[in-house]
Design a protein around this motif. Structure first.
Motif, short mmCIF file in Angstrom:
data_model
loop_
_atom_site.label_atom_id
_atom_site.label_comp_id
_atom_site.label_asym_id
_atom_site.label_seq_id
_atom_site.Cartn_x
_atom_site.Cartn_y
_atom_site.Cartn_z
N THR B 34 0.84 -1.20 0.00
CA THR B 34 0.00 0.00 0.00
C THR B 34 0.87 1.25 0.00
OG1 THR B 34 -1.58 -1.25 1.30
CG2 THR B 34 -1.90 1.13 1.19
N CYS B 35 1.93 1.21 0.83
CA CYS B 35 2.84 2.35 0.87
C CYS B 35 3.45 2.60 -0.50
CB CYS B 35 3.97 2.10 1.87
SG CYS B 35 3.43 2.08 3.57
N ILE B 36 3.91 1.51 -1.13
CA ILE B 36 4.56 1.65 -2.44
C ILE B 36 3.58 2.23 -3.44
CG2 ILE B 36 5.56 0.36 -4.37
CD1 ILE B 36 7.48 0.48 -2.13
N THR B 89 -9.11 5.59 -2.52
CA THR B 89 -10.36 4.95 -2.93
C THR B 89 -10.23 4.09 -4.17
OG1 THR B 89 -10.95 6.89 -4.20
CG2 THR B 89 -11.76 6.80 -1.94
N GLN B 90 -9.43 4.49 -5.10
CA GLN B 90 -9.43 3.81 -6.39
C GLN B 90 -8.43 2.68 -6.47
OE1 GLN B 90 -11.84 4.83 -8.71
NE2 GLN B 90 -12.43 5.95 -6.86
N ARG B 94 -5.01 -4.64 -0.54
CA ARG B 94 -5.34 -5.91 0.06
C ARG B 94 -6.19 -5.62 1.28
NH1 ARG B 94 -1.79 -10.02 1.13
NH2 ARG B 94 -0.31 -8.71 2.22
N SER B 95 -6.91 -6.56 1.66
CA SER B 95 -7.89 -6.29 2.70
C SER B 95 -7.25 -5.90 4.02
CB SER B 95 -8.75 -7.54 2.93
OG SER B 95 -7.87 -8.60 3.17
N ILE B 96 -7.03 -4.60 4.14
CA ILE B 96 -6.56 -4.11 5.43
C ILE B 96 -7.59 -3.13 5.94
CG2 ILE B 96 -4.09 -4.46 5.10
CD1 ILE B 96 -3.87 -1.63 4.14
N SER B 97 -7.59 -2.94 7.21
CA SER B 97 -8.62 -2.09 7.79
C SER B 97 -8.41 -0.65 7.34
CB SER B 97 -8.55 -2.16 9.31
OG SER B 97 -7.45 -1.39 9.77
N GLN B 98 -9.51 0.10 7.40
CA GLN B 98 -9.43 1.50 6.99
C GLN B 98 -8.41 2.27 7.81
OE1 GLN B 98 -13.08 3.56 6.78
NE2 GLN B 98 -13.96 2.16 5.28
N SER B 157 -9.89 9.76 4.56
CA SER B 157 -10.60 8.48 4.73
C SER B 157 -11.93 8.71 5.43
CB SER B 157 -9.71 7.49 5.50
OG SER B 157 -9.80 7.73 6.88
N LEU B 158 -11.98 9.74 6.32
CA LEU B 158 -13.25 10.07 6.95
C LEU B 158 -14.24 10.57 5.90
CD1 LEU B 158 -12.49 11.91 10.31
CD2 LEU B 158 -13.26 9.57 9.94
N MET B 159 -13.71 11.43 5.00
CA MET B 159 -14.60 12.06 4.03
C MET B 159 -15.13 11.06 3.00
SD MET B 159 -12.99 15.77 3.16
CE MET B 159 -11.30 15.30 2.87
N TRP B 160 -14.21 10.21 2.55
CA TRP B 160 -14.56 9.42 1.37
C TRP B 160 -14.93 7.97 1.67
CZ3 TRP B 160 -9.36 11.70 -0.03
CH2 TRP B 160 -9.53 13.04 -0.44
N LEU B 161 -14.44 7.47 2.79
CA LEU B 161 -14.63 6.04 3.02
C LEU B 161 -15.65 5.75 4.12
CD1 LEU B 161 -10.91 4.86 2.78
CD2 LEU B 161 -12.69 4.75 1.04
N ARG B 162 -15.78 6.68 5.06
CA ARG B 162 -16.68 6.40 6.17
C ARG B 162 -18.05 6.96 5.86
NH1 ARG B 162 -15.58 4.51 11.05
NH2 ARG B 162 -13.37 4.83 10.77
#
Lengths: 566, 228
Positions: B34-36, B89-90, B94-98, B157-162
């Motif tokens: 994810t970092c990469i 978002t796009q 891999r399935s990691i928590s928000q 992440s608050l704005m777009w994912l939650r």
């Protein structure tokens, strides 16, 4: 497996990156100062002058700073505060030194006028003495000259303050570091001397087939000094060159008109190699053809004629009883009277067995040509003395007195050429189109006074040589250059100018402290992040009343601890 | 000076990123990819930004603060937000928590920024003989930048994912995110418009980063509560 592979890739990437970045050139300095390297030369095989060029050491303000390691320090010395006897003692005792930076008093931008006050004279004296001492000694370390400016002064002040406080600059304490990154000096393979000559042919009477007599006017134009890039020699011998050019200009006007063209050929010679026993003059004369040599009536050499003294010496090597010499002298004396100048004869025999040639006319005398040197210097100088070094600045030349001297030479020459000895005709009267031009003389003095002219460093096509050649070509016929090779008793080394980088460096101790600070910051950051994220919030909340540290440590090793966030 | 100092400055500049990765659960959940990805998105965003700069900005003769140019620069700077949006978002993770996702994205983003903007000057400058505080201050600036970026990613992440966040908090979230996104323009204004010294700018950035981190943390935990 996947992790291992990733680590490999990461490692390689880091290596590639480091190599790429390593290859970048690092060039960054806080301040750059123009410095002029001391001369490096061999005299009859003996090494003289400063034998090194590259410099990279901390700055110190003196030789007796407590705790300073002189072999790894550059001593900054303002030349006016130099004590030559103690410096001499240091050099004779083969004291180790990282380098020496001599600060010259701030360059004055006035174009002269020569009204130098006492302080100027003192500065001049100190510089002459120091320069003589430097030129005749050997230094196993780099020696540089720089002009004092506000920045350099502030650096020196700070360095002295640190030294006085017992904190001399070293690797452990930091301070100023002086760096000159140049390659070591190389021998100049074939140093050339370039002589420049021009003719003004006289007018032969009709039906006269005999050769016209020739009068040569000669001045040596090159210089020598403790710093080749600063040897601009205004008096020795910029003044002689300026006088010669003005004479050429005046007589070219007379000779342009067939009615006023005299029955004498005039030969103007700008010779090189003056500081080296007039080596260039010697070679020049050797190339004279027999007819010219026989037609030569006499040669007048001009040497150091710019000072404000109105007493001149006519140096000769023939006995004063010689009729010819008497004649020349009486011509000068006659004209001098009306110009408030005095000319006195001074006789010095030539010792053929001695290789030292103190005056330029001696080279002519050795070739059996009658010659005299007009100079305001009374005594013959030693080798490499009075050769137009740092002290010989433009301010030392007094133009108003010099114009009178030019007039003296011009009038007495004219009287001789037109057979007017003993009369009081004035050929170059002010206000006529034959008047002397102070502006012309001044412009040449200015140019010569800012152009270093140490012959081995000039090369064959130096701008100053081209300029002198063009100037002579403008007034005379057949102006030509002759390239000779300098006598091999002198060997010169290049690198006369460089740039000094002044860095303010921090100490290793400081680096250690920074490393400690950064390290502890990162450790604290790690611990704080670890506790706040990996240790469960609940656990922290519970354990605010309990032992938090043991839990943290436990969480490190035991991920099954139910209180740990895993 | 030289290499030792370079090492110190580099540790101060890049150390916190490594520490952040190692000390937090990010290292345990294999968020490296994810970092990469975030770093790659950052590089692409920066390229686009440079193209925009080159297209729209005039090269000013003087180094002063030109308001219209700075506003334009600030607007182009908002491309960063778009980049972060894309990274959050796009890009498929891999399935990691928000929680871990925004941290990993912020970390990769900040690290790429540090490498791209600070490594070369650091190498050239800090290895030189001359000592200046400049590179140590730059290292501190990089720390502040890391905090800013992670905070912005958190708010993103608050704005777009939650989805289920308290409506009362939404304006605060947007304002805070706006301040964070405008931070480069603000520092640029302080430096050029008000001619602040570099140490003063850095101390402002550090205190601002702490403040914004605190605000972000409050907002984040406030949004967390109803979910619990």
């Amino acid at each position: 497996m996947r992790g291992w592979w990733r680590q490999q890739v990461m490692g390689q990437a880091v290596v590639v990156m480091v190599v790429m970045v390593m290859s970048m050139v690092v060039a960054d300095a806080a301040a750059v100062v123009d410095v002029y390297r001391m001369i490096q030369y061999d005299l009859r095989g003996a090494p003289m002058g400063s034998r090194r060029a590259a410099l990279n050491h901390h700055a110190t303000s003196g030789f007796d700073v407590a705790g300073a390691d002189l072999s790894r320090a550059v001593v900054i010395l303002p030349v006016l505060e130099v004590n030559i006897s103690s410096l001499n003692e240091f050099v004779q005792n083969k004291g180790l030194l990282g380098g020496l930076l001599l600060l010259l008093p701030q360059r004055s931008h006035e174009s002269g006028g020569g009204e130098g006050d006492d302080s100027d004279e003192n500065v001049g004296k100190v510089l002459v003495e120091l320069e003589q001492w430097l030129v005749h000694n050997t230094f196993q370390y780099p020696v540089y000259f720089a002009y004092e400016d506000d920045y350099v002064k502030s650096v020196l002040q700070e360095v002295s303050a640190n030294d006085a406080a017992g904190r001399p600059a070293t690797a452990t304490t930091g301070g100023y570091k002086l760096v000159v990154s140049v390659s070591e000096a190389k021998k100049i393979a074939t140093p050339t001397l370039t002589n420049i000559q021009g003719w003004l042919p006289g007018l032969r009477a009709e039906g006269d087939n005999s050769m016209l007599p020739t009068i040569a006017i000669v001045a040596s134009y090159d210089t020598f000094g403790a710093a080749p890039a600063l040897a601009t020699g205004s008096d020795s011998n910029g003044s002689g060159v300026a006088m010669l050019l003005e004479l050429a200009r005046l007589f070219s006007r007379l000779y342009a008109n067939p009615n006023t063209r005299g029955p004498y050929n005039l030969l103007f010679g700008l010779t090189s190699g003056g500081p080296y026993n007039y080596n260039g003059t010697q070679n020049w004369l050797r190339n004279f053809d027999q007819r010219l040599r026989e037609s030569m009536e006499y040669a007048l050499c001009l040497n150091s004629v710019g000072s404000s003294s109105d007493h001149m010496w006519l140096h000769v090597s023939k006995p004063p009883e010689n009729a010819f010499i008497k004649q020349i002298l009486s011509e000068f004396e006659n004209v001098a009277e009306g110009l408030d100048l005095t000319v006195e004869l001074k006789h010095k025999k030539i010792n053929i067995s001695n290789s030292r040639v103190a005056w330029e006319h001696e080279q002519f005398s050795r070739q059996r040509i009658t010659a005299a040197t007009l100079s305001q210097l009374e005594e013959a100088s030693e080798l490499l003395q009075q050769t137009g070094g740092i002290a010989d600045s433009r301010r030392a030349v007094n133009e108003t007195v010099m114009m009178r001297k030019i007039k003296l030479v011009a009038e007495s020459l004219a009287r001789r050429i037109y057979g007017q000895q003993g009369t009081q005709v004035e050929v170059f009267a002010a206000g006529t189109n034959l008047a002397l031009s102070p502006a012309y003389v001044r412009s040449w003095l200015d140019l010569l006074g800012r152009t270093p002219r140490v012959a081995p460093f000039l090369g064959k096509n130096a701008p100053i040589i081209t300029a002198l050649h063009k100037e002579l070509a403008q007034y005379t016929k057949d102006a030509s250059l002759q390239h000779e090779t300098l006598d091999s008793t002198f060997v010169f080394y290049d690198n006369t100018k460089a740039q000094l980088n002044v860095y303010q460096v921090a100490s290793v101790t400081f680096d250690f402290i920074v490393a400690l600070a950064v390290g502890s910051y990162l450790i604290i950051l790690f611990v704080v992040l670890f506790i706040t994220t990996k240790v469960k919030f609940l656990a922290v909340r519970n354990l605010l009343r309990g032992p938090i540290i043991p839990l943290t440590i436990d969480c490190f090793f035991n991920h099954t601890n139910p209180f740990c966030f895993s | 000076m030289t290499f030792f100092h370079f090492f110190n400055c580099a540790a101060l500049t890049f150390g916190p990123h490594a520490v952040y990765y190692k000390a937090t659960p990010l290292s345990e959940y294999d968020t490296f990819s994810t970092c990469i990805k975030a770093a790659i998105v950052y590089i692409v965003t920066t390229l686009i930004k440079f193209v925009c700069f080159a297209t729209f900005l005039q090269v000013s003769e003087h180094d002063g603060f030109d308001l219209s140019q700075e506003i334009l620069k600030g607007l182009i700077g908002f491309l960063d937000v778009a980049g972060l949006y894309y990274a959050l978002t796009q890009v498929s993770h891999r399935s990691i928590s928000q929680n871990h996702k925004f941290q990993a994205v912020g970390l990769g983003w900040a690290f790429a920024d540090a490498v791209l903007h600070r490594l070369a000057p650091l190498w050239v400058g800090a290895k030189g003989l001359e000592f200046t505080w400049e590179y140590l201050l730059q290292g501190l600036e990089s720390n502040a930048n890391l905090v800013f970026t992670v905070s912005l990613a958190a708010l993103g992440s608050l704005m777009w994912l939650r989805k289920n966040k308290p409506a009362a908090l939404v304006p605060f979230i947007y304002v805070s995110a706006g301040i964070l996104a405008a931070m480069p323009s603000i520092t640029s204004y302080l430096r050029k418009g008000l001619a602040w010294e570099f140490p003063r700018v850095v101390s402002f950035e550090l205190s601002a980063s702490l403040l914004m981190a605190f605000v972000t943390w409050r907002l984040f935990s406030a949004c967390q509560r109803p979910a619990q």
